[in-house]
Design an enzyme around this catalytic site. Structure first.
Site, short mmCIF file in Angstrom:
data_model
loop_
_atom_site.label_atom_id
_atom_site.label_comp_id
_atom_site.label_asym_id
_atom_site.label_seq_id
_atom_site.Cartn_x
_atom_site.Cartn_y
_atom_site.Cartn_z
N GLU A 1 0.68 5.95 -1.12
CA GLU A 1 1.75 5.22 -1.81
C GLU A 1 2.44 6.19 -2.78
O GLU A 1 3.65 6.35 -2.75
CB GLU A 1 1.19 3.99 -2.55
N GLY B 1 -4.75 -0.17 -6.76
CA GLY B 1 -4.70 0.34 -8.13
C GLY B 1 -4.20 1.77 -8.21
O GLY B 1 -3.32 2.17 -7.44
N1 ADE Z 1 -1.82 -3.92 -6.74
C1 ADE Z 1 -0.76 -4.73 -6.54
N2 ADE Z 1 0.24 -4.08 -5.98
C2 ADE Z 1 -0.17 -2.80 -5.81
C3 ADE Z 1 0.44 -1.64 -5.28
N3 ADE Z 1 1.68 -1.65 -4.78
N4 ADE Z 1 -0.28 -0.50 -5.29
C4 ADE Z 1 -1.53 -0.48 -5.78
N5 ADE Z 1 -2.14 -1.54 -6.27
C5 ADE Z 1 -1.47 -2.70 -6.30
#
Ligand code: ADE
Ligand code: ZN
Length: 353
Positions: A206, A176
């Protein structure tokens, strides 16, 4: 690389057996299945259609992506919906020669849409059992804790993961909105999960830098990090992950599609791999990005410059980093080694660089 060599390498990539460790059920359901489920459950999914011009969708930012993802989750309501979705996702993986997959699902989303965990798990378990019997692909499940939904949902997700271990749930993950919620918020839930015997993974680095990855590793005890881009400038962290064998499940096309990285050229996967980190290659939400695990391997050659030896390393790292019993891992290693030897004897010119 000259065209003939690349054709051979791509053919080898298509043929080789694979493991998928970071793939979200809801983001992998084929668009045609999403449309069918949406119609059945009267949900407007106009915003979910993949850009027909490019076949590749870009979301601009992770937050926009998460909105789309949430709408996909809404399409799943009945046991049959989950079963069909699971079957379609696993058959798709099987068609890419995936032998083993750890599929992440989002229990909080279903809960928010009023769907019981029994409904979710009955469908998924039935789907996975059917595909395992018919095609031989094995699946396990990871329950995702959505950061933005707070403590109580996180507790509930951990409890439900524990209740469903006998149906193949092996881990909890953190996912998330990384931008606004740090891993440290969920220390208690993940500590409990670990103590009760679940594995722990976390999306980290990320869209946030190394502090987020440190938090996932040291506060949550994450054994695998999803994405991990934010670690790139932190030598100490990279060394820590290498020494402690903390895998990084990387998903380059996802990162380009969500704007987590500017371009493939800017992606740190080759650097991480050449430093000796345990890097695995994954597709994340392939239907939302118009991609596949096979495409990711092609991208890793064409756009990230990996050679066949490095591609094999990524592939075997999937076996090493999977949450599998040792005997099962050994069998996969043997199977993969035999397959590589066969592929190399059939298409040698591209593969001996
Ligand atoms: N839920 C699905 N894909 C995701 C991602 N790339 N980053 C965070 N949550 C997610
Ligand atoms: Zn993910």
């Amino acid at each position: 690389m000259e065209a003939g060599r690349q054709d051979n390498l791509f053919r080898a990539i298509e043929q080789m057996p694979k493991v998928e460790l970071h793939v979200h059920l809801e983001g992998s359901i084929p668009s045609r299945t999403i449309e069918r489920l949406a119609q059945r459950n009267s949900i407007d999914v106009a915003g979910l259609v993949i850009n027909p011009e490019t076949g590749r969708h870009r979301f601009g930012h992770l937050i926009n992506f998460l909105d789309s993802y949430r709408l996909r989750c809404k399409c799943l309501r009945e046991v049959e919906d989950f079963e069909e979705a699971c079957v379609d996702v696993l058959e798709n993986l099987h068609s890419q020669n995936v032998r083993y997959a750890e599929i992440t699902i989002a229990p909080t989303m279903s809960r928010l849409y009023g769907i019981s965990m029994e409904t979710v798990m009955r469908g998924i378990d039935a789907g996975a059992t059917r595909v395992a019997r018919e095609k031989g692909i094995e699946a396990r499940f990871i329950f995702d804790v959505g950061r933005q939904f707070g403590h109580e949902h996180a507790w509930q997700t951990v409890r439900e993961a524990l209740e469903n271990q006998a149906r193949g749930v092996i881990a909890v993950g953190l996912g998330g909105d990384e931008l606004h919620y740090s891993p440290e918020i969920f220390v208690k839930q993940f500590e409990f999960a670990r103590k009760e015997g679940l594995h722990v993974v976390a999306h980290a680095g990320e869209v946030v830098g190394s502090a987020s990855v440190w938090g996932a590793v040291t506060s949550l005890g994450a054994e695998r990090i999803g994405h991990g881009l934010g670690a790139r400038a932190d030598e100490q962290l990279l060394e820590y992950m290498r020494i402690h064998n903390i895998a990084v499940d990387m998903c380059p096309t996802s990162n380009v599609a969500t704007g987590a990285t500017r371009s493939y050229a800017d992606h740190p996967l080759p650097d991480y791999l050449r430093r000796g980190l345990l890097i695995t290659l994954n597709s994340d939400d392939p239907d939302m990005f118009g991609s596949s695990l096979t495409d990711e391997y092609k991208v890793s050659s064409e756009m990230l410059g990996l050679d066949w030896q490095e591609i094999k390393t990524l592939c075997l790292n999937g076996v090493r980093a999977g949450f599998l019993p040792d005997l099962y891992k050994k069998n996969l290693f043997d199977e993969f080694s035999e397959a590589f030897a066969r592929i190399e004897s059939e298409t040698p010119p591209a593969l001996n660089s």
